[in-house]
Design an enzyme around this catalytic site. Structure first.
Site, PDB file in Angstrom:
ATOM      1  N   CYS A   1       2.943  -4.729   6.856  1.00 55.96           N
ATOM      2  CA  CYS A   1       2.645  -4.603   5.430  1.00 55.96           C
ATOM      3  C   CYS A   1       3.836  -3.985   4.688  1.00 55.96           C
ATOM      4  O   CYS A   1       4.831  -3.587   5.283  1.00 55.96           O
ATOM      5  CB  CYS A   1       1.388  -3.760   5.235  1.00 55.96           C
ATOM      6  SG  CYS A   1      -0.133  -4.587   5.771  1.00 55.96           S
TER       7      CYS A   1
ATOM      8  N   HIS B   1       0.817  -1.208   0.000  1.00 58.84           N
ATOM      9  CA  HIS B   1       0.000   0.000   0.000  1.00 58.84           C
ATOM     10  C   HIS B   1       0.852   1.260   0.000  1.00 58.84           C
ATOM     11  O   HIS B   1       2.078   1.205   0.102  1.00 58.84           O
ATOM     12  CB  HIS B   1      -0.949  -0.003   1.204  1.00 58.84           C
ATOM     13  CG  HIS B   1      -0.270   0.012   2.546  1.00 58.84           C
ATOM     14  ND1 HIS B   1       0.264   1.153   3.103  1.00 58.84           N
ATOM     15  CD2 HIS B   1      -0.047  -0.985   3.446  1.00 58.84           C
ATOM     16  CE1 HIS B   1       0.781   0.877   4.287  1.00 58.84           C
ATOM     17  NE2 HIS B   1       0.623  -0.420   4.524  1.00 58.84           N
TER      18      HIS B   1
END
Length: 298
Positions: free
Chosen positions: A206, A190
């Site tokens: 992440c 992301h």
């Protein structure tokens, strides 16, 4: 290490993103691509090292490895910086997305093409690791992702005197940025709401990219794309002309004590591989860990 991380985060919040570096794939049997670049910090410089990293599609860790001793907060005017745009492709299938956590780079091989896009990434903090040695796929993509931090994450923020809501709606204040590519069930590739942390261990596990880079992946990577996560700080290649090259990165710390220590983390290679590389003349590079390809036997 930890103090450096947070000082750099404060300095780099307003630095713009950059696009991936595109390489033409080398011939069969070759994995060496690109050429290093040397630049000079301009007179009157007021920018941190991260600004130069972003300009040339690198992560902060890549420039720190290639330029030891350079001030990461304010590189001195006239300083010559090496931009490590030569690299050894990971020794794995050239398909989909390959994430090498150790070098904090993401490789994307567009289907049917003859190129590879290389993007710098930020990864999980010590104790909140980005997965390694894992093959998965892109399950879905979302523009304007929301974020529901885990209770552990909220407690960690609270311990620092910060309040983190249970739900963060989509928008410019969302730490996941404006685009997310979900891999597996729990992780995502992301963007970010602040342009920092690329080349650092700052996420909750992440994979974080600069906003221009995640926008490129979001627009071009289809659902179902293969994703492989690896952890290889040492890459070696024998090229078609018989030359041998090694690229050594600082390995990721294995625990919190190693992360906070100023001592080097041991390289995760076998005694036999270490002996062979030393016999080939790589002893200095195994210690130096420049993150750049070095020709053996020189």
């Amino acid at each position: 290490m930890m103090r450096l991380t947070w000082f750099v985060l404060a300095l780099c919040a307003a630095i713009p993103g950059a696009f991936a570096v595109t390489y033409t794939l080398p011939p069969e049997g070759s994995r060496l691509v690109g050429t290093p670049i040397i630049i000079t910090v301009p007179e009157g410089n007021t920018l941190p090292l991260e600004a130069f990293a972003a300009q040339y599609g690198q992560g902060l860790s890549n420039l720190l490895e290639a330029n030891p001793g350079v001030d990461p907060f304010l590189p001195k005017s006239g300083t010559r910086l090496t931009i490590p745009q030569q690299l050894i492709l990971p020794d794995t299938v050239r398909e989909g997305i390959i994430v090498n956590a150790a070098e904090m780079r993401l490789y994307y091989y567009p289907p049917g093409g003859n190129t590879v896009e290389v993007l710098p990434i930020g990864i999980g903090q010590a104790g909140r690791e980005t997965p390694r040695n894992w093959v998965t796929a892109v399950e879905r993509k979302q523009e304007g992702p929301t974020w529901s931090p885990t209770p552990n994450t909220r407690r960690a923020y609270a311990a620092e005197g910060k309040t983190l809501p249970a739900f963060v709606p989509a928008g410019p204040d969302n730490p996941m940025g404006l685009y997310a590519i979900y891999i597996g069930r729990l992780y995502a590739i992301h963007g970010t709401n602040s342009n920092f942390g690329i080349g650092l261990r700052v996420s909750q596990g992440c994979i974080r990219l600069r906003n221009n880079d995640i926008k490129y992946l979001f627009d071009n990577v289809p659902v179902g794309t293969r994703v492989q996560l690896i952890d290889r700080p040492v890459k070696v290649t024998t090229e078609p002309d018989g030359s041998r090259w090694v690229e050594v990165h600082e390995p990721l710390s294995r625990n919190r004590a190693e992360f906070e220590s100023t001592r080097k983390v041991p390289l995760p290679i076998s005694a036999a591989q270490r002996t062979q590389l030393i016999n080939e003349g790589a002893g200095a590079e195994l210690e130096r860990r420049s993150g750049m390809p070095v020709k053996l036997g020189m």
